[in-house]
Design a protein around this motif. Structure first.
Motif, PDB file in Angstrom:
ATOM      1  N   LEU A  56       0.828  -1.198   0.000  1.00 21.94           N
ATOM      2  CA  LEU A  56       0.000   0.000   0.000  1.00 21.94           C
ATOM      3  C   LEU A  56       0.870   1.259   0.000  1.00 21.94           C
ATOM      4  N   LEU A  57       1.874   1.303   0.865  1.00 19.95           N
ATOM      5  CA  LEU A  57       2.782   2.456   0.921  1.00 19.95           C
ATOM      6  C   LEU A  57       3.512   2.647  -0.400  1.00 19.95           C
ATOM      7  N   SER A  58       3.958   1.567  -0.995  1.00 20.83           N
ATOM      8  CA  SER A  58       4.670   1.637  -2.276  1.00 20.83           C
ATOM      9  C   SER A  58       3.769   2.211  -3.369  1.00 20.83           C
ATOM     10  N   GLN A  59       2.534   1.749  -3.418  1.00 16.14           N
ATOM     11  CA  GLN A  59       1.611   2.244  -4.444  1.00 16.14           C
ATOM     12  C   GLN A  59       1.267   3.721  -4.231  1.00 16.14           C
ATOM     13  N   ILE A  60       1.111   4.120  -2.968  1.00 18.44           N
ATOM     14  CA  ILE A  60       0.857   5.542  -2.686  1.00 18.44           C
ATOM     15  C   ILE A  60       2.046   6.368  -3.132  1.00 18.44           C
ATOM     16  N   SER A  61       3.232   5.901  -2.831  1.00 18.79           N
ATOM     17  CA  SER A  61       4.451   6.610  -3.234  1.00 18.79           C
ATOM     18  C   SER A  61       4.548   6.715  -4.753  1.00 18.79           C
ATOM     19  N   ASP A  62       4.209   5.649  -5.458  1.00 22.84           N
ATOM     20  CA  ASP A  62       4.251   5.652  -6.921  1.00 22.84           C
ATOM     21  C   ASP A  62       3.289   6.680  -7.512  1.00 22.84           C
ATOM     22  N   GLN A  69       0.511  18.023  -6.393  1.00 28.60           N
ATOM     23  CA  GLN A  69      -0.486  17.106  -5.865  1.00 28.60           C
ATOM     24  C   GLN A  69      -0.178  16.827  -4.401  1.00 28.60           C
ATOM     25  N   GLN A  70      -1.215  16.769  -3.566  1.00 30.62           N
ATOM     26  CA  GLN A  70      -1.040  16.492  -2.151  1.00 30.62           C
ATOM     27  C   GLN A  70      -2.035  15.428  -1.719  1.00 30.62           C
ATOM     28  N   LEU A  71      -1.552  14.407  -1.024  1.00 34.07           N
ATOM     29  CA  LEU A  71      -2.434  13.369  -0.501  1.00 34.07           C
ATOM     30  C   LEU A  71      -3.307  13.984   0.580  1.00 34.07           C
ATOM     31  N   SER A  72      -4.601  13.940   0.385  1.00 38.26           N
ATOM     32  CA  SER A  72      -5.502  14.558   1.351  1.00 38.26           C
ATOM     33  C   SER A  72      -6.325  13.541   2.136  1.00 38.26           C
ATOM     34  N   GLU A  73      -6.492  12.336   1.576  1.00 37.17           N
ATOM     35  CA  GLU A  73      -7.345  11.371   2.259  1.00 37.17           C
ATOM     36  C   GLU A  73      -7.026   9.958   1.788  1.00 37.17           C
ATOM     37  N   SER A  89      -2.161  -2.476  11.579  1.00 39.45           N
ATOM     38  CA  SER A  89      -2.712  -2.806  12.891  1.00 39.45           C
ATOM     39  C   SER A  89      -2.217  -1.818  13.941  1.00 39.45           C
ATOM     40  N   LEU A  90      -2.734  -1.953  15.154  1.00 43.70           N
ATOM     41  CA  LEU A  90      -2.257  -1.112  16.248  1.00 43.70           C
ATOM     42  C   LEU A  90      -0.759  -1.319  16.482  1.00 43.70           C
ATOM     43  N   GLY A  91      -0.263  -2.508  16.155  1.00 43.82           N
ATOM     44  CA  GLY A  91       1.150  -2.805  16.349  1.00 43.82           C
ATOM     45  C   GLY A  91       2.073  -2.134  15.345  1.00 43.82           C
ATOM     46  N   ASN A  92       1.591  -1.833  14.137  1.00 44.30           N
ATOM     47  CA  ASN A  92       2.484  -1.241  13.133  1.00 44.30           C
ATOM     48  C   ASN A  92       2.003   0.090  12.577  1.00 44.30           C
ATOM     49  N   VAL A  93       0.924   0.650  13.138  1.00 45.60           N
ATOM     50  CA  VAL A  93       0.382   1.895  12.601  1.00 45.60           C
ATOM     51  C   VAL A  93       1.382   3.042  12.685  1.00 45.60           C
ATOM     52  N   VAL A  94       2.226   3.062  13.718  1.00 44.79           N
ATOM     53  CA  VAL A  94       3.235   4.120  13.848  1.00 44.79           C
ATOM     54  C   VAL A  94       4.243   4.016  12.704  1.00 44.79           C
ATOM     55  N   VAL A  95       4.666   2.805  12.383  1.00 40.86           N
ATOM     56  CA  VAL A  95       5.607   2.602  11.279  1.00 40.86           C
ATOM     57  C   VAL A  95       4.968   3.016   9.956  1.00 40.86           C
ATOM     58  N   VAL A  96       3.712   2.643   9.750  1.00 36.65           N
ATOM     59  CA  VAL A  96       3.006   3.019   8.520  1.00 36.65           C
ATOM     60  C   VAL A  96       2.890   4.541   8.431  1.00 36.65           C
ATOM     61  N   ALA A  97       2.513   5.195   9.536  1.00 34.86           N
ATOM     62  CA  ALA A  97       2.375   6.658   9.545  1.00 34.86           C
ATOM     63  C   ALA A  97       3.714   7.342   9.278  1.00 34.86           C
ATOM     64  N   GLU A  98       4.788   6.869   9.906  1.00 33.58           N
ATOM     65  CA  GLU A  98       6.111   7.458   9.663  1.00 33.58           C
ATOM     66  C   GLU A  98       6.533   7.257   8.209  1.00 33.58           C
ATOM     67  N   SER A  99       6.194   6.126   7.648  1.00 28.40           N
ATOM     68  CA  SER A  99       6.516   5.870   6.244  1.00 28.40           C
ATOM     69  C   SER A  99       5.726   6.803   5.327  1.00 28.40           C
ATOM     70  N   ARG A 101       4.806   9.792   6.038  1.00 31.00           N
ATOM     71  CA  ARG A 101       5.405  11.129   6.142  1.00 31.00           C
ATOM     72  C   ARG A 101       6.601  11.296   5.220  1.00 31.00           C
ATOM     73  N   ARG A 102       7.251  10.211   4.862  1.00 34.78           N
ATOM     74  CA  ARG A 102       8.433  10.283   3.994  1.00 34.78           C
ATOM     75  C   ARG A 102       8.074  10.430   2.515  1.00 34.78           C
ATOM     76  N   ILE A 103       6.815  10.211   2.185  1.00 42.46           N
ATOM     77  CA  ILE A 103       6.378  10.324   0.809  1.00 42.46           C
ATOM     78  C   ILE A 103       6.128  11.793   0.490  1.00 42.46           C
ATOM     79  N   ARG A 104       6.729  12.269  -0.582  1.00 44.03           N
ATOM     80  CA  ARG A 104       6.560  13.666  -0.977  1.00 44.03           C
ATOM     81  C   ARG A 104       5.078  13.964  -1.186  1.00 44.03           C
TER      82      ARG A 104
END
Length: 106
Positions: A56-62, A69-73, A89-99, A101-104
């Protein structure tokens, strides 16, 4: 001033809205994927199917390739468990959120 900041101040950023569904083998999700893949483009959304959080993160980055353009939702269609959204999940949501933030543009 960075180009993106100049565009943002001028109010010309295009909104990127993503609706994503997991690629689970599930009859209900199969119906939703069919419906949403047709609905999304006609309503200003980008439709994605993902295998896991990293996909999911990779596709958003692509898709986040343009400085105007700005990701709004992000809307994730998934199973109804409040503590897990397929691979997010609750266990990895912080990692997903930090990732994210790195996407332009996010």
């Amino acid at each position: 001033m960075p180009a993106a900041a100049g565009i943002a101040r001028a109010g010309r950023l295009r909104s990127l809205r993503i609706i994503a569904t997991p690629r689970d083998e599930n009859d209900l999700l199969t119906e939703e994927r069919t419906r949403l893949s047709a609905w999304a483009p006609a309503n200003g959304w980008t439709y994605l199917e993902y295998a896991d959080a990293f996909d999911l993160l990779s596709q958003i980055s692509d898709r986040q390739t343009s400085i105007d353009q700005q990701l709004s939702e992000i809307e994730i269609v998934a199973h109804g468990n409040p503590s897990i959204c397929d691979d997010v999940s609750l266990g990895n949501v912080v990692v997903v959120a930090e990732s994210l933030r790195r996407i332009r543009g996010v």
